[in-house]
Design a protein around this motif. Structure first.
Motif, PDB file in Angstrom:
ATOM      1  N   ALA A  85       0.861  -1.192   0.000  1.00  0.00           N
ATOM      2  CA  ALA A  85       0.000   0.000   0.000  1.00  0.00           C
ATOM      3  C   ALA A  85       0.892   1.234   0.000  1.00  0.00           C
ATOM      4  O   ALA A  85       2.057   1.179   0.411  1.00  0.00           O
ATOM      5  N   THR A 146      -4.213   0.446  -1.991  1.00  0.00           N
ATOM      6  CA  THR A 146      -3.750  -0.814  -1.419  1.00  0.00           C
ATOM      7  C   THR A 146      -3.852  -1.916  -2.459  1.00  0.00           C
ATOM      8  O   THR A 146      -4.818  -1.970  -3.228  1.00  0.00           O
ATOM      9  N   GLN A 151      -6.448  -5.436   0.758  1.00  0.00           N
ATOM     10  CA  GLN A 151      -7.447  -4.444   1.132  1.00  0.00           C
ATOM     11  C   GLN A 151      -8.299  -4.941   2.310  1.00  0.00           C
ATOM     12  O   GLN A 151      -8.570  -6.125   2.434  1.00  0.00           O
ATOM     13  N   ALA A 155      -3.921  -1.716   6.220  1.00  0.00           N
ATOM     14  CA  ALA A 155      -2.777  -0.987   5.660  1.00  0.00           C
ATOM     15  C   ALA A 155      -3.134   0.460   5.374  1.00  0.00           C
ATOM     16  O   ALA A 155      -2.372   1.386   5.700  1.00  0.00           O
ATOM     17  N   ALA A 156      -4.290   0.702   4.757  1.00  0.00           N
ATOM     18  CA  ALA A 156      -4.699   2.071   4.450  1.00  0.00           C
ATOM     19  C   ALA A 156      -4.922   2.875   5.725  1.00  0.00           C
ATOM     20  O   ALA A 156      -4.664   4.083   5.763  1.00  0.00           O
TER      21      ALA A 156
END
Length: 222
Positions: A85, A146, A151, A155-156
């Motif tokens: 990401a 990402t 997803q 991570a985002a």
């Protein structure tokens, strides 16, 4: 312990970042990206590599990467890592008026008129909604993406919180553009919709229209 590691992006990460962008924004509703940056044309990939190579050293930008550990290569003494990401945050700055900011030379000539229309409108609306940043500073989340298989795993969120923490430390607003599908995610971080841009069917025919949502998060008092 989180399986993710957050760090500044490196020049060596650029090919992975371009690949993530191309795969993350390949849904049917990503009409602008698909028409302006056709995935089957090398010029689209080169455009992003060139842009990131220039921007990664921009002192007013922060390009971040989220990585995961991968099996160590045979004979290597160092752990391997995979970029899954990335985000580009723009620090508070004074932005030139949109009329003084030339647009890039786009990689796909058939999509150039659409790109000028859309990205020019984004710049103009940002100027109208939050100004040039001189009297009303703000952090700007320009892009976050990402890798599809990672997803929904956090991570985002790491990339989001990195910028929001700095905005809160400074007590300033945060601005971003989102898809209608992603709006609810940003609302959970405190963003509110302040406007929309609709790119009509005259650009896409039977594919319909494209909508971009403008969102602002208020600054917290320090």
């Amino acid at each position: 312990m989180s399986k993710f590691n957050l760090r500044p992006a490196l020049a060596s990460d650029i090919p992975s970042i371009v690949s993530i962008y191309m795969s993350a924004f390949s849904h049917a509703h990503d009409l602008i990206s698909l028409k302006v940056f056709p995935r089957d044309q090398e010029s689209s990939h080169q455009f992003w590599r060139d842009m990131l190579t220039e921007e990664i050293d921009d002192p007013e930008a922060r390009i971040l990467a989220v990585t995961v550990a991968t099996p160590r290569a045979e004979g290597s003494e160092l752990d391997e890592e995979e970029v899954v990401a990335f985000a580009k945050w723009n620090t508070p700055r004074t932005y030139p008026h949109p009329s003084l900011s030339p647009l890039p030379t786009w990689p796909h000539p058939p999509g150039a008129a659409l790109a000028d229309h859309f990205f020019g409108a984004l710049s103009q609306r940002k100027h109208e909604l939050v100004g040039d940043g001189a009297l009303r500073p703000y952090w700007y989340l320009e892009l976050v993406a990402t890798k599809p298989e990672f997803q929904g795993q956090g991570a985002a969120g790491l990339l989001m919180r990195w910028g929001l923490e700095r905005a809160d430390e400074a007590g300033v607003e945060t601005y971003l553009e989102a898809s209608p599908e992603g709006k609810a995610v940003y609302e959970r971080f405190g963003f509110k919709e302040v406007g929309r841009l609709v790119v009509g069917e005259e650009w896409f025919g039977e594919q319909g229209e494209f909508v971009e949502v403008f969102m602002v998060r208020e600054g917290k008092e320090t």
